[in-house]
Motif scaffolding. Sequence first.
Motif, PDB file in Angstrom:
ATOM      1  N   ALA A  36       0.817  -1.208   0.000  1.00 51.38           N
ATOM      2  CA  ALA A  36       0.000   0.000   0.000  1.00 51.38           C
ATOM      3  C   ALA A  36       0.854   1.262   0.000  1.00 51.38           C
ATOM      4  N   VAL A  37       1.918   1.266   0.796  1.00 53.37           N
ATOM      5  CA  VAL A  37       2.806   2.437   0.824  1.00 53.37           C
ATOM      6  C   VAL A  37       3.517   2.600  -0.508  1.00 53.37           C
ATOM      7  N   GLY A  38       3.924   1.481  -1.122  1.00 50.63           N
ATOM      8  CA  GLY A  38       4.619   1.570  -2.405  1.00 50.63           C
ATOM      9  C   GLY A  38       3.731   2.079  -3.528  1.00 50.63           C
ATOM     10  N   SER A  39       2.430   1.825  -3.448  1.00 49.95           N
ATOM     11  CA  SER A  39       1.511   2.280  -4.495  1.00 49.95           C
ATOM     12  C   SER A  39       0.858   3.622  -4.194  1.00 49.95           C
ATOM     13  N   PHE A  40       1.179   4.220  -3.075  1.00 49.81           N
ATOM     14  CA  PHE A  40       0.553   5.497  -2.704  1.00 49.81           C
ATOM     15  C   PHE A  40       1.214   6.649  -3.458  1.00 49.81           C
ATOM     16  N   ASP A  41       0.388   7.528  -4.001  1.00 54.10           N
ATOM     17  CA  ASP A  41       0.849   8.703  -4.731  1.00 54.10           C
ATOM     18  C   ASP A  41       0.301   9.944  -4.041  1.00 54.10           C
ATOM     19  N   PRO A  42       1.150  10.769  -3.420  1.00 52.19           N
ATOM     20  CA  PRO A  42       0.629  11.952  -2.719  1.00 52.19           C
ATOM     21  C   PRO A  42      -0.044  12.962  -3.627  1.00 52.19           C
ATOM     22  N   PHE A  43       0.224  12.914  -4.935  1.00 47.60           N
ATOM     23  CA  PHE A  43      -0.403  13.845  -5.861  1.00 47.60           C
ATOM     24  C   PHE A  43      -1.721  13.310  -6.415  1.00 47.60           C
ATOM     25  N   ASP A  44      -2.047  12.077  -6.097  1.00 47.76           N
ATOM     26  CA  ASP A  44      -3.314  11.493  -6.549  1.00 47.76           C
ATOM     27  C   ASP A  44      -3.862  10.629  -5.414  1.00 47.76           C
TER      28      ASP A  44
END
Length: 574
Positions: A36-44
């Motif tokens: 989950a952390v690896g796929s998290f995008d702060p801009f989306d």
Amino acid sequence: MTNLREWFDSEKRWRSAAAAVWTLLLVISFTFAVTAVGSFDPFDVLGSIAGILFILTDRTFWSNVFGICVVEFIIFRLTTRYYKVCHYVPRNQLRLIAYHLSPVRIFYIILHMICGGLITWFMTRIFGNLVVSLVLDATGNINASVVNEQHTFIVLHGMFVGGFYGAAFFLAGRHIIHFPIVQQTRFFQVKGQLFPLLLTSASRSFRNMKYFYIIYYFFCASTVQWWLSVYGLPQDRNSNSNITSGLDTISGLLSLSLAFSAWFCGMFVDFVLSLVNLLYIVYETQSFEFPIEPAFEHLQDMCLHRALICNEHLLLQYLACLDLSQLAKHSRERRMVIFSVSPLGGHPLNWTNIASTCLVQLKDFVDEIVAFNDCPTGQKTVGHLVDQQKQGQVISRSFLRPGATHELSYRTADVCAQQTQPQIDSAKRIFVKISEIVKNHSVVTYFIANRPELLGLQLFSQSQKYIWLISGLSHLVAASYTEDTYGVVQQTLPDILTVFLNLLEALNRHLKQFPVRKRNQSGFANIHSLKLVLKETVKEAIYKIVITFDTHLSSIPLSAENTRRLQMFKEFKE
């Protein structure tokens, strides 16, 4: 009557099963959190949340997580049999080398290499991208395949991390069950150690990468080339735009994206393998309250004093010693049960059982230390001199028993022995001469001669239980000053002080002969530290008794030498 060992075996199976379940749950949670952390995008943010929800329903993700859990369970099942509560210390250099290179350890390292590679392969399938598969379709040719060398590199690095963990499991003493200094519940123990364990795995993976890079450049790269030539597969030189050079060159190995992927997978493998060690030890070292006196007759064999002498199961004996130390410090109710007397006759059965059990073990330990101090290079194993003497006396008496039942068979054997005696004598003389020549050689002597430092480590390998016994006895004696209404402890106080003073004298002499140095035997550093802790525990116990009883100790009958030693404690000069 319930057998003590059978009861504890069932208790141990329950603890192992609970540790295995929680290990698998933590592996699943950690894998999902990392994904989950690896796929998290702060801009989306919305897209990231949707991606996390997709992971929860993704069949590929859960199939790979299931594979990791299967591998983890296999490691757990095959690892638990190697855990011990104290070190096995060989007596000479040859046995030490054979112990480190035993087939069991080789099998354990190979097992962890395979499991490390499998866990890495499952992880790369979850993350995909650069390391999606070991074999890729060739560009522009549907029927042709190329080898994904970057994926091969990362899987081999996972095998290296697994093998390194398997080797360090024994060499670093991770298979020894160390009891925590501060007793906490299982939840807080695991909670307090998870994040430091993750940091340790990350740093260990980063430090060990340089060794793998060197090994891969000189050995594995040529092995991969041979593998490709055998199967007729070309390399994938352009599977990713960030890597244009093969890994048989320095420029190809210095790719940052490849290094990060290898480090991350190595950290994951090391952390997942370390979870088995953490959860198993946390559950096995959880304290247990043994009954002091049985409430029912079928529980008579499960009392504390019976568990204290259970040498067949050292973990059970250690838990009993820990329970004695804990109740002596923190449980006034259980101390009152120890200080009580029987309804019929007013006998202090509980205190007599516990005190006599502790004193017998401490006296035997003092005798072993004294015998070792007198003969540190003796050929006999420490702790077995008295037993061998007793066995020799029994055997000699058995030969002297009168009886003529087997006289005829003895005579027949004597006739046969007289006929073959010259040949046997000559063979013995030749064997003795050869053995003397071999033993006198300096190189052979170095490997087969008993080393005093190793014998000393063998002597103190179980120091932890003696620390708990001394601590428990001293706290019980100190508490008896206000809680012992029947005066049952005062009858044993001279014996307790005598054992403590003799033990301190033997320890002082031993540490003068064999001082603890900074450079110790690899894997046995914990035993050296336990020596110092044992000495400080004995001094603390004597001071606790002296401060509690003060002037009343002058009426206790002791030998002249022990009276002089005790006076040093009264004057705070020790």
